[in-house]
Design a protein around this motif. Structure first.
Motif: not given
Length: 925
Positions: A435-437, A474-477, A503-511
């Motif tokens: 799906x990500x591909x 990153x793909x979704x962002x 655990x995903x909030x920080x990663x969303x911000x970084x992306x």
């Protein structure tokens, strides 16, 4: 989220994946790193055209506008042999502007009636393939004109949604105008009569593939005349005469594949079709209850004598493998084996291409129906089938399979819940990376449908973790930045579901997801309710995190969310915007967002207005936002000035039968406003006492706390205290004080009762609270005795006889610490009292009632326990009020009850502790 509700795949043959790094660019890149940027203008024309081919139409247009050379290259006919207009609003003027490039257009995909009407303005006389969806409003006239203007048409597909306004008249027009037609697939036609089918048989001699899916009636007899037919689908079509079909259609001597999925076909008809037809090879009958009830028949006729019957209860992969001479890999994925085969034959290719299409269609329809009893199928092979179809060379099959994955995992739209087993089956089958591909493809249709699937799957925490680990955030962002609203909407939905996990909030911000989501609000501020709801929902989740809430504010999120709360009329957007503002305002101790929201023009007025919404979710979130905002002194007064008192009292009056969440927030917002004595008096005058008493009788602990807190604040004012008595509030508070499972609710109910009967209400009681100047008839003495009795019982529940005896015999720190631990109400450390409130408790220590003395000492103990959020603040107020002297007097007085003495000693010790801390740190509160 509804059921239809998220790297490009390398393929052998025609389409190859474009590598992220092209060898022919290596030298230029190295030179650029050493000296300067790449001179893109000097790239060979073929290379530029190849780059253009990997871009969507909008990006091609943008690049074409950079210089004259690229404008010329961007108009190359090889870049305009296919056109996908589904993501764009295509009207006559837009089509006319594209017409100069469409001279060589071969394939067109569109969406909706307006785009259908505009097709003729493209002037694409060489069109061979037209495919449309959202076709409910397309009329006979439109379809007839399209057919008349495109006589070279070879393929026409409309669906999978129903074509309700198309009749047999349009089909006849297509037959007459398009003699080269080879494929015709239409969904949801009310009736396909014999005249229309005979017209196809007469004029379209090359017609080999027909699909009349989900039709109400099809003339079975006339279909025999279309002798060229090789593939026929009547899946989902009703009112079929199987006894007639099973004999007549055997005369279709070229018929290889027949799809009767989702019909009422029975064993007898299938048996006759197979025995009577020499050419029929594959009969697909997925989700046919009459057939599947006879399992023995299915087993007997499965893959017998070169005839293949596909049902939900057969091994479809094994069956498909029997179509090939070399079927040694029976247990493998024959679709993948076929695509990767070096030696392929035209006959088998035609069957497999058709099978992919009809399987993707039937699986999606089956998933949409959410039929019961199919768990075994989905887990054993349905999920694997969808994942295999996602790797098809047919783009529409890929899209439909991705939509199928997004759909079949959802088991309840309203609660947005998904089936854990199905989601994990997708994950174990490698579906997340697939799906990500697809989401990384340049094709926006694939981006949208795969992002939708990722979003739905991410409701499951295990899948969400896998999505994050495989780079999905990153793909979704990146997709959330798309200029295509449908792509951005599904990507925002994915970020919304992923942001549930802490655990995903920080990663969303970084992306860069926060900035992308805020930008979406401004980009689609009108006409994009779906994308706005998802973006606001994701921002609401992210704003619940302290660090992310700061980033939301820095990115302009406060202004964006207030804009939505003020201007958007869609309740889903209003609810999520209000929730986001509530979460932004919830970090008052760690950042300035609370004040920032209050200072944003129109924010408080908008939230006050939303408390009057007809939708409960909107009212609940708006009240929650006002509750959080009321912790700031300036906001509190501004809310009242914006009509907040009247609105929230009205809300409390109307929510006696509402959800506990709404009740809690309505009472909580009044609690927050009532910190101000002026607001407290206004709440009493507006009739806020009675609904708060009603909420105090709620069965929910959270509602107990907020209602008790609001009544405690109101009771500080003698007029309100009398109102509480008059409206029957004493029994309600007594019940809370003695029976609530929440210690905090019991504590605040006791404090409210203590305020009411510490003597200040007596003078007001002589005058009354009504406009006539007379009080309701109440027995104050009886109410006082009841209140004091339960206050005493409450305080005694925190009195351990052994610990108190030890503390009475010795004032050693260890003995006092043991009493403190037993008397601690953890949540009370979050309460912040004003100087007047602290002064009132100090005055209670002098009260003639021993019960009120003990209650006051107990309350001051809670407010000064070291480690409490506002303990230092309260200690300073006590010092300013001269409390140490009163506390020492209470601790030493012979007439004071034991509880008052011990609690007073502990408060004195707490004050000494805070003095030491202050002197060491030099801090002031």
């Amino acid at each position: 989220m509804n059921r239809r509700v998220r790297r490009k795949v390398a393929r052998k043959g025609k389409a190859k994946a474009v590598s992220s790094r092209c060898p022919e660019f290596d030298e230029e890149i190295l030179i650029g790193e050493r000296k300067c940027d790449v001179d893109w203008i000097t790239l060979p024309d073929d290379t530029v055209i190849q780059l253009f081919s990997c871009l969507n139409y909008r990006d091609r247009a943008s690049l074409s506008s950079t210089c004259r050379t690229w404008r010329s290259l961007g108009s190359s006919t090889c870049l305009w042999d296919s056109l996908d207009l589904r993501a764009h609003k295509c009207d006559a003027s837009m089509a006319a502007s594209l017409s100069s490039r469409c001279g060589n257009l071969q394939k067109l995909r569109f969406r909706g009636a307006e785009s259908a009407d505009a097709i003729i303005h493209l002037r694409a006389k060489n069109l061979r393939d037209i495919s449309g969806d959202y076709c409910r409003k397309i009329t006979d006239a439109t379809l007839s004109v399209i057919a008349a203007r495109h006589e070279l048409l070879e393929s026409l597909q409309l669906g999978p949604d129903f074509c309700e306004k198309i009749s047999s008249d349009a089909i006849r027009a297509v037959a007459i105008c398009c003699p080269r037609l080879r494929r015709l697939r239409l969904s949801g036609i009310k009736e396909v009569d014999g005249d229309a089918i005979n017209a196809l048989a007469k004029h379209c001699q090359n017609l080999i593939d027909v699909g009349f899916m989900d039709c109400l009636k099809v003339d079975e007899t006339a279909l025999v005349n279309v002798v060229s037919l090789r593939f026929l689908s009547i899946s989902g079509t009703s009112n079929l005469k199987w006894s007639l079909i099973s004999h007549l259609w055997s005369k279709l001597t070229n018929l290889i594949g027949l799809d009767v999925s989702r019909t009422d076909v029975g064993p007898n008809a299938v048996s006759t079709l197979f025995s009577a037809s020499q050419s029929l090879t594959v009969l697909c009958a997925l989700n046919c209850p009459n057939l599947e009830e006879d399992r023995n028949f299915v087993v007997r006729n499965y893959n017998s004598k070169g005839k293949l019957l596909l049902t939900l209860f057969n091994d479809i992969f094994k069956g498909v493998s029997s179509l090939f001479a070399d079927n040694a890999k029976k247990e493998g994925n024959m679709f993948l084996d076929w695509r990767n085969a070096k030696n392929r034959y035209k006959s088998s290719d035609q069957i497999m291409i058709w099978l992919e299409w009809i399987l993707s269609h039937s699986l999606l329809r089956t998933a949409e129906s959410n039929a019961q009893g199919l768990d075994s199928f989905w887990l054993s092979q349905g999920a694997t089938l969808l994942l295999s179809l996602m790797q098809s060379d047919q783009e529409d099959v890929q899209e439909r399979a991705a939509t199928g994955v997004a759909t079949f995992v959802v088991i309840d739209d309203e609660s947005a819940s998904i089936d854990r087993g199905r989601a994990e089956a997708v994950m174990k089958g490698g579906g997340i990376q697939l799906l990500l591909n697809l989401a990384s493809s340049w094709r926006e249709g694939l981006q949208s449908e795969s992002a939708k699937a990722v979003a739905n799957l991410s409701v499951n925490a295990s899948v969400a973790k896998a999505v994050a680990e495989e780079g999905g955030i990153t793909i979704l962002a990146n997709l959330a930045r798309s200029m295509n609203r449908l792509v951005a909407e599904e990507a925002a939905g994915g970020l919304w579901n992923l942001s549930v996990g802490e655990e995903h909030k920080g990663a969303i911000a970084e992306a860069g997801g926060i900035k992308a989501l805020v930008d979406l609000v401004f980009k689609w501020s009108t006409g994009g309710d779906g994308v706005l709801e998802r973006a606001a929902g994701a921002l609401a989740n992210l704003a619940a995190d302290d660090k992310c809430s700061i980033e939301v504010a820095v990115a302009g999120g406060v202004h964006a969310l207030v804009m939505l709360a003020r201007n958007c009329k869609f309740e889903g957007v209003q609810e999520q915007a209000a929730r986001a503002l509530a979460n932004l305002a919830a970090h008052g101790d760690s950042n300035n967002n609370n004040a920032a929201v209050g200072q944003e023009a129109g924010a408080l007025e908008a939230l006050v207005q939303l408390t009057r919404s007809p939708h409960e979710g909107v009212r609940q979130e708006a009240a929650g936002a006002l509750w959080n905002l009321s912790f700031d002194d300036r906001n509190r007064e501004a809310i009242a000035a914006a009509g907040g008192v009247e609105a929230l009292v009205s809300l409390a009056q109307s929510c006696s039968n509402a959800s506990p969440g709404l009740q809690e927030r309505a009472a909580g917002a009044l609690w927050g406003l009532s910190v101000s004595e002026a607001n407290s008096i206004a709440i009493g005058r507006e009739g806020g006492v009675l609904p708060l008493i009603a909420l105090a009788r709620s069965e929910a602990e959270d509602v107990h706390e907020t209602a008790a807190g609001a009544l405690w604040n109101l009771a500080f004012n003698p007029g309100n205290a009398l109102r509480i008595v008059e409206e029957g509030g004493v029994p309600a508070l007594v019940h809370l004080c003695s029976s609530s499972m929440s210690k905090m609710a019991r504590f605040m109910a006791a404090l409210a009762l203590a305020y009411m009967f510490d003597g200040r209400m007596d003078e007001v009681a002589q005058i009354g609270t009504s406009t006539e100047g007379t009080s309701k008839c109440v027995n104050l003495d009886g109410a006082r005795r009841m209140a004091l009795k339960h206050i005493e019982a409450f305080v005694l529940t925190f009195s351990d006889p052994h610990a108190f005896a030890a503390a009475a015999a010795s004032s050693a720190p260890a003995a006092l610490a043991q009493v403190t631990e037993g008397a601690r109400i953890q949540e009370a450390g979050h309460l912040r009292c004003s100087g007047s409130e602290i002064g009132r408790f100090v005055a209670m220590l002098r009260n003639a009632s021993s019960i009120l003395k003990a209650c006051a000492a107990f309350a001051l103990l809670q407010f000064t326990i070291p480690g409490g959020r506002h303990a230092m603040h309260h200690a300073n107020l006590l010092q300013n009020a001269g409390a140490p002297r009163v506390l020492r007097s209470a601790a030493a007085a012979a007439t004071s009850p034991l509880e008052a003495k011990i609690f007073a000693k502990i408060v004195l010790r707490n004050l000494e502790h805070h003095q030491i801390d202050s002197s060491i740190s030099g801090a002031t509160y």
